[in-house]
Design a protein around this motif. Structure first.
Motif, PDB file in Angstrom:
ATOM      1  N   GLU A   1      -2.194  -2.113 -11.644  1.00 57.69           N
ATOM      2  CA  GLU A   1      -2.340  -0.841 -10.921  1.00 57.69           C
ATOM      3  C   GLU A   1      -1.293   0.175 -11.329  1.00 57.69           C
ATOM      4  OE1 GLU A   1      -3.344  -0.846  -6.842  1.00 57.69           O
ATOM      5  OE2 GLU A   1      -3.796  -2.987  -6.861  1.00 57.69           O
ATOM      6  N   ILE A   2      -0.137  -0.309 -11.789  1.00 56.22           N
ATOM      7  CA  ILE A   2       0.920   0.588 -12.248  1.00 56.22           C
ATOM      8  C   ILE A   2       1.449   0.085 -13.582  1.00 56.22           C
ATOM      9  CG2 ILE A   2       1.577   1.324  -9.920  1.00 56.22           C
ATOM     10  CD1 ILE A   2       3.996  -0.527 -10.099  1.00 56.22           C
ATOM     11  N   GLY A   3       2.005   0.999 -14.361  1.00 50.46           N
ATOM     12  CA  GLY A   3       2.659   0.665 -15.609  1.00 50.46           C
ATOM     13  C   GLY A   3       4.157   0.790 -15.441  1.00 50.46           C
ATOM     14  N   TYR A   4       4.920   0.410 -16.463  1.00 52.23           N
ATOM     15  CA  TYR A   4       6.367   0.454 -16.356  1.00 52.23           C
ATOM     16  C   TYR A   4       6.995   0.932 -17.660  1.00 52.23           C
ATOM     17  CZ  TYR A   4       5.972  -4.025 -18.780  1.00 52.23           C
ATOM     18  OH  TYR A   4       5.653  -5.018 -19.669  1.00 52.23           O
ATOM     19  N   GLU A   5       8.185   1.497 -17.536  1.00 52.63           N
ATOM     20  CA  GLU A   5       8.989   1.910 -18.684  1.00 52.63           C
ATOM     21  C   GLU A   5      10.239   1.054 -18.698  1.00 52.63           C
ATOM     22  OE1 GLU A   5      11.175   5.832 -20.607  1.00 52.63           O
ATOM     23  OE2 GLU A   5      10.609   5.862 -18.504  1.00 52.63           O
ATOM     24  N   LEU A   6      10.593   0.530 -19.866  1.00 51.81           N
ATOM     25  CA  LEU A   6      11.776  -0.309 -19.999  1.00 51.81           C
ATOM     26  C   LEU A   6      12.946   0.481 -20.551  1.00 51.81           C
ATOM     27  CD1 LEU A   6      10.189  -3.554 -21.505  1.00 51.81           C
ATOM     28  CD2 LEU A   6      10.771  -3.073 -19.126  1.00 51.81           C
ATOM     29  N   SER A   7      14.136   0.020 -20.238  1.00 49.04           N
ATOM     30  CA  SER A   7      15.356   0.636 -20.745  1.00 49.04           C
ATOM     31  C   SER A   7      15.403   0.515 -22.260  1.00 49.04           C
ATOM     32  CB  SER A   7      16.571  -0.062 -20.131  1.00 49.04           C
ATOM     33  OG  SER A   7      17.752   0.388 -20.747  1.00 49.04           O
ATOM     34  N   MET A   8      15.823   1.575 -22.931  1.00 54.69           N
ATOM     35  CA  MET A   8      15.957   1.552 -24.387  1.00 54.69           C
ATOM     36  C   MET A   8      17.422   1.553 -24.823  1.00 54.69           C
ATOM     37  SD  MET A   8      12.935   1.318 -25.403  1.00 54.69           S
ATOM     38  CE  MET A   8      12.890   1.716 -27.131  1.00 54.69           C
ATOM     39  N   ASP A   9      18.342   1.809 -23.908  1.00 55.40           N
ATOM     40  CA  ASP A   9      19.755   1.854 -24.256  1.00 55.40           C
ATOM     41  C   ASP A   9      20.569   1.217 -23.143  1.00 55.40           C
ATOM     42  OD1 ASP A   9      22.068   2.421 -25.678  1.00 55.40           O
ATOM     43  OD2 ASP A   9      22.329   4.345 -24.667  1.00 55.40           O
TER      44      ASP A   9
ATOM     45  N   PRO B   1       0.806  -1.227   0.000  1.00 54.80           N
ATOM     46  CA  PRO B   1       0.000   0.000   0.000  1.00 54.80           C
ATOM     47  C   PRO B   1       0.842   1.282   0.000  1.00 54.80           C
ATOM     48  CG  PRO B   1      -0.919  -1.579   1.551  1.00 54.80           C
ATOM     49  CD  PRO B   1       0.404  -2.132   1.083  1.00 54.80           C
ATOM     50  N   GLN B   2       1.985   1.267   0.698  1.00 51.94           N
ATOM     51  CA  GLN B   2       2.848   2.448   0.689  1.00 51.94           C
ATOM     52  C   GLN B   2       3.422   2.685  -0.706  1.00 51.94           C
ATOM     53  OE1 GLN B   2       5.548   1.190   3.771  1.00 51.94           O
ATOM     54  NE2 GLN B   2       4.736   2.693   5.219  1.00 51.94           N
ATOM     55  N   LEU B   3       3.873   1.620  -1.355  1.00 51.18           N
ATOM     56  CA  LEU B   3       4.381   1.758  -2.723  1.00 51.18           C
ATOM     57  C   LEU B   3       3.291   2.287  -3.655  1.00 51.18           C
ATOM     58  CD1 LEU B   3       6.497  -1.479  -3.315  1.00 51.18           C
ATOM     59  CD2 LEU B   3       7.314   0.868  -3.405  1.00 51.18           C
ATOM     60  N   ARG B   4       2.105   1.686  -3.567  1.00 50.26           N
ATOM     61  CA  ARG B   4       0.981   2.086  -4.426  1.00 50.26           C
ATOM     62  C   ARG B   4       0.650   3.564  -4.225  1.00 50.26           C
ATOM     63  NH1 ARG B   4      -2.693  -0.708  -2.189  1.00 50.26           N
ATOM     64  NH2 ARG B   4      -2.332  -2.614  -3.346  1.00 50.26           N
ATOM     65  N   ARG B   5       0.530   3.985  -2.974  1.00 51.28           N
ATOM     66  CA  ARG B   5       0.170   5.380  -2.670  1.00 51.28           C
ATOM     67  C   ARG B   5       1.221   6.344  -3.208  1.00 51.28           C
ATOM     68  NH1 ARG B   5      -0.006   5.377   3.009  1.00 51.28           N
ATOM     69  NH2 ARG B   5      -1.162   3.689   2.513  1.00 51.28           N
ATOM     70  N   PHE B   6       2.498   6.003  -3.010  1.00 53.51           N
ATOM     71  CA  PHE B   6       3.560   6.890  -3.474  1.00 53.51           C
ATOM     72  C   PHE B   6       3.573   6.981  -5.000  1.00 53.51           C
ATOM     73  CE2 PHE B   6       8.033   7.637  -4.705  1.00 53.51           C
ATOM     74  CZ  PHE B   6       8.175   8.898  -4.158  1.00 53.51           C
ATOM     75  N   ILE B   7       3.459   5.843  -5.682  1.00 53.42           N
ATOM     76  CA  ILE B   7       3.493   5.838  -7.143  1.00 53.42           C
ATOM     77  C   ILE B   7       2.286   6.570  -7.715  1.00 53.42           C
ATOM     78  CG2 ILE B   7       3.378   4.348  -9.181  1.00 53.42           C
ATOM     79  CD1 ILE B   7       5.033   2.298  -7.485  1.00 53.42           C
ATOM     80  N   LYS B   8       1.119   6.369  -7.129  1.00 53.45           N
ATOM     81  CA  LYS B   8      -0.091   7.015  -7.648  1.00 53.45           C
ATOM     82  C   LYS B   8      -0.132   8.507  -7.338  1.00 53.45           C
ATOM     83  CE  LYS B   8      -3.039   3.038  -8.074  1.00 53.45           C
ATOM     84  NZ  LYS B   8      -3.666   3.153  -9.366  1.00 53.45           N
TER      85      LYS B   8
ATOM     86  N   VAL C   1       8.230   3.705 -13.178  1.00 52.75           N
ATOM     87  CA  VAL C   1       6.840   3.247 -13.101  1.00 52.75           C
ATOM     88  C   VAL C   1       5.909   4.445 -13.070  1.00 52.75           C
ATOM     89  CG1 VAL C   1       7.354   1.033 -12.002  1.00 52.75           C
ATOM     90  CG2 VAL C   1       6.999   3.056 -10.588  1.00 52.75           C
ATOM     91  N   TYR C   2       4.632   4.212 -13.386  1.00 49.92           N
ATOM     92  CA  TYR C   2       3.639   5.280 -13.383  1.00 49.92           C
ATOM     93  C   TYR C   2       2.282   4.678 -13.044  1.00 49.92           C
ATOM     94  CZ  TYR C   2       3.192   3.315 -18.057  1.00 49.92           C
ATOM     95  OH  TYR C   2       3.066   2.459 -19.103  1.00 49.92           O
ATOM     96  N   PRO C   3       1.364   5.486 -12.514  1.00 49.12           N
ATOM     97  CA  PRO C   3       0.035   4.964 -12.159  1.00 49.12           C
ATOM     98  C   PRO C   3      -0.799   4.691 -13.408  1.00 49.12           C
ATOM     99  CG  PRO C   3       0.121   7.309 -11.736  1.00 49.12           C
ATOM    100  CD  PRO C   3       1.513   6.894 -12.156  1.00 49.12           C
TER     101      PRO C   3
ATOM    102  N   PRO D   1      10.959   7.294 -11.206  1.00 50.02           N
ATOM    103  CA  PRO D   1      12.109   6.482 -11.601  1.00 50.02           C
ATOM    104  C   PRO D   1      12.491   5.527 -10.466  1.00 50.02           C
ATOM    105  CG  PRO D   1      12.755   8.769 -11.259  1.00 50.02           C
ATOM    106  CD  PRO D   1      11.279   8.699 -11.051  1.00 50.02           C
ATOM    107  N   MET D   2      13.133   4.422 -10.796  1.00 51.19           N
ATOM    108  CA  MET D   2      13.458   3.403  -9.797  1.00 51.19           C
ATOM    109  C   MET D   2      14.351   3.958  -8.683  1.00 51.19           C
ATOM    110  SD  MET D   2      11.636   0.992 -10.745  1.00 51.19           S
ATOM    111  CE  MET D   2      12.136  -0.149  -9.515  1.00 51.19           C
ATOM    112  N   HIS D   3      15.277   4.838  -9.025  1.00 50.63           N
ATOM    113  CA  HIS D   3      16.151   5.371  -7.977  1.00 50.63           C
ATOM    114  C   HIS D   3      15.362   6.191  -6.959  1.00 50.63           C
ATOM    115  CE1 HIS D   3      16.173   8.946 -10.619  1.00 50.63           C
ATOM    116  NE2 HIS D   3      16.386   9.608  -9.501  1.00 50.63           N
TER     117      HIS D   3
END
Length: 137
Positions: free
Chosen positions: A111-119, A51-58, A128-130, A64-66
């Motif tokens: 619940e969340i989407g993701y972006e993959l590395s391109m390079d 729930p903490q991860l979800r709340r923060f991401i949304k 990640v994004y909501p 970004p992962m960092h």
């Protein structure tokens, strides 16, 4: 007549640069002074919940992962990667196993989407994004 001899220059080191760590400022039982809990009183031990991860991401358009590592004080090695099985195949999350599994559950639930590395082009998640924003009253 020859020019005067100059002393030989010392050899140039070819190894990696020396690593000088910063002073460790984390508080422990033997150090009464130092910074206290941060991020709204949360202790930096990396024990976040789904729930903490979800709340923060949304609460943000993109994370970004960092930023997840920093926000939740997730300490781990540079090579900590957790494989996550999704419908199109495997993706790899740059978090320790516990937190990577929590994030994987949110990804599989849609619940969340993701972006993959391109390079280089690889299935490593870099952000990640909501998927469904929180309605604001």
């Amino acid at each position: 007549m020859q020019p005067p001899a100059t002393p030989a220059a010392p050899p140039i080191p070819v190894g990696p640069p020396a690593f000088v760590p910063h002073q460790d400022v984390r508080r422990d039982a033997t150090t009464p002074s130092g910074p206290g809990p941060v991020n709204g009183g949360m202790d930096r031990n990396g024990q976040c919940t789904a729930p903490q991860l979800r709340r923060f991401i949304k609460s943000r358009p993109y994370v970004p992962m960092h930023e997840l590592r920093r926000r939740f004080g997730i300490d781990g090695g540079d090579d900590d990667v957790t494989p996550v099985r999704l419908e199109p195949g495997w993706v790899y999350v740059g978090l320790p196993s516990r937190e990577g599994t929590l994030l994987g559950e949110l990804l599989r639930a849609g619940e969340i989407g993701y972006e993959l590395s391109m390079d280089p082009r690889s299935p490593i998640v870099i952000g990640v994004y909501p998927m469904r924003p929180i309605p604001r009253g």
